[in-house]
Design a protein around this motif. Structure first.
Motif, PDB file in Angstrom:
ATOM      1  N   ARG A 105     -29.373   3.470  -9.701  1.00 48.96           N
ATOM      2  CA  ARG A 105     -29.364   2.510 -10.804  1.00 48.96           C
ATOM      3  C   ARG A 105     -28.639   1.247 -10.353  1.00 48.96           C
ATOM      4  O   ARG A 105     -27.539   1.309  -9.802  1.00 48.96           O
ATOM      5  CB  ARG A 105     -28.658   3.130 -12.019  1.00 48.96           C
ATOM      6  N   LEU A 123     -26.299  -1.679 -10.340  1.00 46.57           N
ATOM      7  CA  LEU A 123     -25.044  -2.014 -11.015  1.00 46.57           C
ATOM      8  C   LEU A 123     -24.846  -3.513 -11.138  1.00 46.57           C
ATOM      9  O   LEU A 123     -24.325  -4.013 -12.140  1.00 46.57           O
ATOM     10  CB  LEU A 123     -23.867  -1.408 -10.235  1.00 46.57           C
ATOM     11  N   ASP A 124     -25.261  -4.245 -10.090  1.00 46.24           N
ATOM     12  CA  ASP A 124     -24.961  -5.676 -10.041  1.00 46.24           C
ATOM     13  C   ASP A 124     -25.975  -6.369  -9.148  1.00 46.24           C
ATOM     14  O   ASP A 124     -26.404  -5.810  -8.122  1.00 46.24           O
ATOM     15  CB  ASP A 124     -23.540  -5.891  -9.499  1.00 46.24           C
ATOM     16  N   ASP A 134     -28.268   8.195  -7.281  1.00 44.32           N
ATOM     17  CA  ASP A 134     -28.364   9.364  -8.154  1.00 44.32           C
ATOM     18  C   ASP A 134     -27.924  10.637  -7.431  1.00 44.32           C
ATOM     19  O   ASP A 134     -27.318  11.526  -8.033  1.00 44.32           O
ATOM     20  CB  ASP A 134     -29.806   9.536  -8.651  1.00 44.32           C
ATOM     21  N   GLU A 160     -32.684  -6.400 -12.080  1.00 42.87           N
ATOM     22  CA  GLU A 160     -31.755  -6.509 -13.205  1.00 42.87           C
ATOM     23  C   GLU A 160     -30.825  -5.299 -13.257  1.00 42.87           C
ATOM     24  O   GLU A 160     -31.230  -4.172 -12.947  1.00 42.87           O
ATOM     25  CB  GLU A 160     -32.529  -6.593 -14.524  1.00 42.87           C
ATOM     26  N   PRO A 161     -29.547  -5.503 -13.624  1.00 41.61           N
ATOM     27  CA  PRO A 161     -28.630  -4.377 -13.796  1.00 41.61           C
ATOM     28  C   PRO A 161     -29.211  -3.348 -14.765  1.00 41.61           C
ATOM     29  O   PRO A 161     -29.778  -3.701 -15.801  1.00 41.61           O
ATOM     30  CB  PRO A 161     -27.363  -5.037 -14.364  1.00 41.61           C
ATOM     31  N   GLY A 162     -29.077  -2.082 -14.402  1.00 41.02           N
ATOM     32  CA  GLY A 162     -29.616  -1.007 -15.206  1.00 41.02           C
ATOM     33  C   GLY A 162     -30.966  -0.518 -14.719  1.00 41.02           C
ATOM     34  O   GLY A 162     -31.398   0.584 -15.092  1.00 41.02           O
ATOM     35  N   THR A 163     -31.646  -1.328 -13.886  1.00 33.66           N
ATOM     36  CA  THR A 163     -32.961  -0.946 -13.372  1.00 33.66           C
ATOM     37  C   THR A 163     -32.829   0.230 -12.403  1.00 33.66           C
ATOM     38  O   THR A 163     -31.905   0.272 -11.589  1.00 33.66           O
ATOM     39  CB  THR A 163     -33.611  -2.136 -12.631  1.00 33.66           C
ATOM     40  N   ARG A 164     -33.786   1.174 -12.470  1.00 31.34           N
ATOM     41  CA  ARG A 164     -33.813   2.266 -11.513  1.00 31.34           C
ATOM     42  C   ARG A 164     -34.678   1.853 -10.332  1.00 31.34           C
ATOM     43  O   ARG A 164     -35.759   1.285 -10.501  1.00 31.34           O
ATOM     44  CB  ARG A 164     -34.362   3.540 -12.166  1.00 31.34           C
TER      45      ARG A 164
END
Length: 357
Positions: A291, A293-294, A309, A328-332
């Motif tokens: 994921r 983070l930045d 993960d 984007e942050p949060g993207t897997r």
């Protein structure tokens, strides 16, 4: 010959050791960078070479001539050394021309020599100006011209770009590098800036706690550091667990070729640089996922930090990607790696020391 040789150089101030057994060979006409954090001993080493300080032990040889050693000490003014300090240290009451000519005394052809140097450093026409009328970059050019005026065999640069802004620092160091190449002098640059050291030098000596950890070409230093701590000091590093066998390392990123096996088979730690990491917008079934983070955009590229993960030996993976793709942050994402990796025997990554800035 303008070579520089240091053998077993040591220095202490009272009970505090600053340098411990420094060995260094600088070839004639080359540029060597001494890279290290504040307090590592790099400036003390430069001052000893210049003759401003005496070595406590060991020898310093300039052009085949012993300059500092048991029973021998050649004063700084007799060493044919040019010295450029951090701030330039120009005489404020003297013009540019007089600053440059300061070390020439009544040397015949003094005016012609000043004119040559002004042209060399790109300051022709500014000889009548005073230091306060110059920009920071111009002042450093004058300081360099003054150091070159006496036709030195060795030029010492003590973090000469540290007081300048980032854009000016990058352009000036390229110009200074060109000037020094034309002069034919042997150069030693002291810096805490890894970009400066790697981009300018023929060879880089990384110094820490008064000792040289590795002395090598910039390419080998970055790609083949001698240990994990040095890998983390020189730029961003992903230190991940692996199992090595037959010249290949099995990692969470898949199987990767190993440049030099650490000896035998079994568990090890490998270095995967951020530019080796490849990110995929749609994780594959058999690849490491994570994921974001930045995401930090720098124009020419971007730095992406990912929380993996699965277990890989690192809690955060750093990837350097083309700036044209935004994560984007949060993207897997899926993660893979390309190219050879450096390996060290051991079961877990060691603690990293602060990186050079």
């Amino acid at each position: 010959m303008n070579s520089l040789s240091l053998r077993g150089v040591e220095k202490s101030f009272g009970a505090q050791w600053v340098l411990r057994g420094i060995d260094l060979e600088v070839r004639t006409g080359s540029l060597t960078a001494i890279l290290g954090p504040s307090g590592s001993g790099k400036t003390t080493l430069l001052r000893i070479v210049a003759g401003f300080e005496r070595a406590g032990a060991g020898t310093i040889t300039l052009g085949g001539r012993l300059a500092d050693g048991p029973g021998v000490y050649v004063p700084s003014e007799q060493r044919r050394i040019g010295y450029v300090p951090q701030e330039g240290s120009l005489f404020p009451h003297m013009s540019v021309a007089k600053n440059i000519a300061f070390g020439l005394g009544r040397h015949k052809g003094r005016s012609a020599r000043v004119g040559e140097l002004l042209e060399l450093v790109g300051l022709s026409g500014l000889e009548a100006r005073y230091p306060h009328e110059l920009s920071g970059g111009q002042q450093q050019r004058v300081a360099l011209a003054r150091a070159l005026a006496v036709d030195p065999g060795v030029v010492l640069l003590d973090e000469p770009f540290s007081a300048l802004d980032a854009n000016l620092r990058a352009s000036l160091r390229a110009d200074v590098h060109s000037v020094l190449r034309q002069s034919g002098a042997t150069v030693v640059l002291v810096t805490h800036d890894q970009d400066e050291a790697l981009s300018m030098a023929d060879r880089v000596a990384v110094i820490s706690e008064g000792a040289i950890r590795q002395y090598d070409t910039p390419q080998r230093l970055y790609q083949h550091p001698v240990d994990q701590r040095l890998a983390s000091f020189l730029g961003e590093a992903n230190l991940v667990e692996a199992t090595i066998e037959g010249g290949m390392a099995t990692t969470a990123f898949g199987r990767l070729a190993v440049d030099v096996e650490p000896g035998g088979t079994g568990r090890c730690v490998v270095l995967v640089r951020p530019e080796q990491i490849v990110l995929h917008e749609h994780p594959g079934a058999d690849e490491l996922s994570g994921r974001v983070l930045d995401y930090q955009f720098y124009g020419h590229d971007a730095v992406v930090r990912i929380a993996p993960d699965g277990p890989c030996g690192a809690t955060t993976i750093i990837a350097r990607q083309p700036g044209s793709v935004v994560f984007e942050p949060g993207t897997r994402v899926g993660l893979s790696a390309a190219g050879e990796v450096r390996a060290w025997a051991g079961e877990a990554p060691s603690e990293a020391e602060p990186a050079a800035q």
